[in-house]
Design an enzyme around this catalytic site. Structure first.
Site, short mmCIF file in Angstrom:
data_model
loop_
_atom_site.label_atom_id
_atom_site.label_comp_id
_atom_site.label_asym_id
_atom_site.label_seq_id
_atom_site.Cartn_x
_atom_site.Cartn_y
_atom_site.Cartn_z
N HIS A 1 -53.47 24.98 -3.93
CA HIS A 1 -52.70 23.80 -4.31
C HIS A 1 -51.31 24.15 -4.83
O HIS A 1 -50.33 23.50 -4.47
CB HIS A 1 -53.49 23.05 -5.39
N GLU A 2 -51.22 25.18 -5.65
CA GLU A 2 -49.94 25.58 -6.25
C GLU A 2 -49.30 26.66 -5.37
O GLU A 2 -49.33 27.85 -5.67
CB GLU A 2 -50.17 26.10 -7.67
N ASP B 1 -56.00 24.45 -0.01
CA ASP B 1 -56.16 23.35 -0.95
C ASP B 1 -57.00 22.25 -0.33
O ASP B 1 -56.83 21.91 0.85
CB ASP B 1 -54.78 22.80 -1.33
N SER C 1 -48.44 17.63 -5.52
CA SER C 1 -49.64 16.87 -5.85
C SER C 1 -49.32 15.37 -5.98
O SER C 1 -48.92 14.74 -5.01
CB SER C 1 -50.27 17.44 -7.12
N CYS D 1 -55.36 17.83 -2.04
CA CYS D 1 -54.25 17.21 -1.29
C CYS D 1 -54.03 18.08 -0.06
O CYS D 1 -52.97 18.70 0.10
CB CYS D 1 -52.99 17.10 -2.13
#
Length: 479
Positions: A453-454, A396, A199, A399
């Protein structure tokens, strides 16, 4: 006023167990150690002579990592009168005495690295929203000794006065922590060292790596006293690197991602016109006046108000567009766990856990840090020869991989033209496609299928293979 170790011991009404390092110990390792008991928990304190920093920590709390024989340390690095940075270290489960050392930083700016520890790649995780953690078989400490850091101060368990206002001002504090860590735990010196982040790590990663390398050069020349950090790898997933590239990617991804359109064709055209007329010029003004915080803050506000904010108000989770906006995922179970008094006591924390507090974020916002590009810095790190991985989960939005892919193709190094023109191919784990990648020399790019995202949360087997290969100074390769 900063308390001395003697004051701490007197307050605890315990005898000091302090000793000074012998005179033949190298200067960067010298310091004084002592122990004291606080709330029934024994703590060790180490004062680092070279940096003036102090480490105050608990050994083997029994929290999270329960594999027999695997050591862990959790506590604080104090770098000033009231500047206390939280760290949590876990030995490698395999070959700890020779395994590399890696650090993990979550982004924000101003978010805790306990996110990565408990939701992504740490020794334990919360399966299906369980209230207590269980061992994570895909933990990064399967392969490496892992150091998780809450920075800047005020984030997570870190507490005190926060002097950090930007990515650039954050780097020296992180370097100081690692120097003091090496002095307290010299057995982990001279290992291959990896820096992994996500991120806002698209800012942190390049700058921290660049700063470490500049300090290494200063140590070699004799102008700085310290321990060389043998940086061999930088890995950044779903990073925020370059706003000019990535604000445009918000629009492109929203219209043309592989899951579902988030905006209509007419909205796409409208947003693109706004990008070119308002957002792009303001970002270019920030870039051309690098020392002007006001110009960069204005660019941040302009691009957010015109593009990021309006699109993100749609009915989707910006961290995983497959989920509705009112159903954040992964679950936040770990936060309640870390705020439990018995856990706080065991690990030696001295503050209430806050995942992403506003105050540190606002300091970055006030300097316009978000609008500054770290593409040039990232290019310099790749040019230095270390193994660099740019990767992203493809669900995601915040980003997204469109922006990350374009950033990777814009990195300037000896393999630039070959890399930019090279086609992506499937990346497999034991024969199963987990994404698409390409690699030229020491730069690799990876898009991970079915991940938000993760990334390590969604695709842990892919993430662990990627981590091992990158930290082993290897380009990505399928298995």
């Amino acid at each position: 006023m900063r308390l001395s170790i003697e004051s701490l011991l007197a307050a605890a009404a315990l005898p000091a167990l302090a000793f000074c390092a012998p005179s033949d110990v190298p200067a960067h390792l010298k310091g004084k150690r002592s122990t004291y008991t606080d709330n029934g928990v024994q703590r060790t304190v180490f004062e680092h002579e070279a940096t003036g920093a102090k480490i105050d920590f608990v050994t083997n709390s029994g929290i999270c990592e329960t594999t027999p024989g695997v050591n862990q340390y959790s506590g604080y690095l104090s770098v000033g009168s009231n500047e206390n940075m939280w760290f949590w270290f876990f030995e490698a489960r395999n070959n700890a005495s020779t395994a590399p050392l890696a650090t993990w930083f979550n982004g924000g700016p101003g978010c805790s690295s306990m996110i990565g520890l408990f939701q992504e790649n740490g020794p334990c995780h919360f399966v299906n929203g369980a209230s207590t953690p269980s061992l994570n078989p895909y933990s990064f400490n399967e392969f490496a000794n892992m150091l998780y850091v809450d920075q800047p101060i005020g984030v997570g368990f870190s507490y005190g006065t926060d002097p950090v206002t930007s990515t650039v001002t954050a780097a020296p504090y992180v370097w100081t922590l690692i120097q003091a860590f090496f002095a307290q735990f010299p057995q982990y010196e001279s290992r291959d060292f990896g820096l992994f982040t996500e991120s806002y790590g698209g800012h942190y990663g390049p700058e921290f790596a660049s700063y470490f390398e500049s300090q290494n050069a200063a140590i070699a020349s004799g102008s700085v006293t310290g321990e060389k950090i043998d940086l061999v790898a930088l890995g950044i997933n779903n990073g925020w690197y370059d706003p000019i590239i990535q604000y445009k990617a918000y629009i492109d991804f929203s219209y043309n991602n592989t899951y579902k359109p988030l905006i209509t064709k007419s909205q796409y055209t409208s947003y693109m016109n706004t990008y070119n007329s308002d957002c792009l010029p303001s970002l270019e003004q920030c870039t051309s006046t690098t020392g002007n915080n006001a110009a960069c803050e204005d660019a941040d506000n302009t691009c957010y108000n015109d593009i990021e904010g309006p699109i993100s108000e749609g009915n989707f989770d910006v961290y995983d567009i497959r989920e509705p906006s009112n159903d954040p995922y992964p679950p936040e179970t770990y936060v309640t766990y870390l705020q439990t008094s018995s856990v706080v006591k065991a690990i030696g924390a001295k503050s209430t856990y806050t995942e992403c507090p506003d105050a540190p974020y606002e300091k970055f916002a006030n300097t316009g840090d978000d609008s500054r590009s770290f593409l040039s810095t990232l290019s310099g790190v790749v040019q230095s020869g270390i193994q660099v991985l740019i990767w992203a989960g493809d669900a995601d939005w915040i980003c997204n991989w469109f922006g990350g892919f374009n950033v990777a193709n814009s990195i300037q190094y000896s393999g630039s033209s070959t890399f930019a023109s090279k086609a992506v191919v499937n990346y497999t784990v034991s024969g199963v496609a987990g994404g698409q990648f390409k690699t030229v020399n020491n730069l690799s790019w990876l898009r991970v299928f079915g991940a938000g995202h993760e990334v390590p949360y969604y695709q842990p087997a892919v993430a662990l293979q990627v981590f091992k290969q990158t930290l082993s100074k290897q380009p990505l390769s399928s298995t």
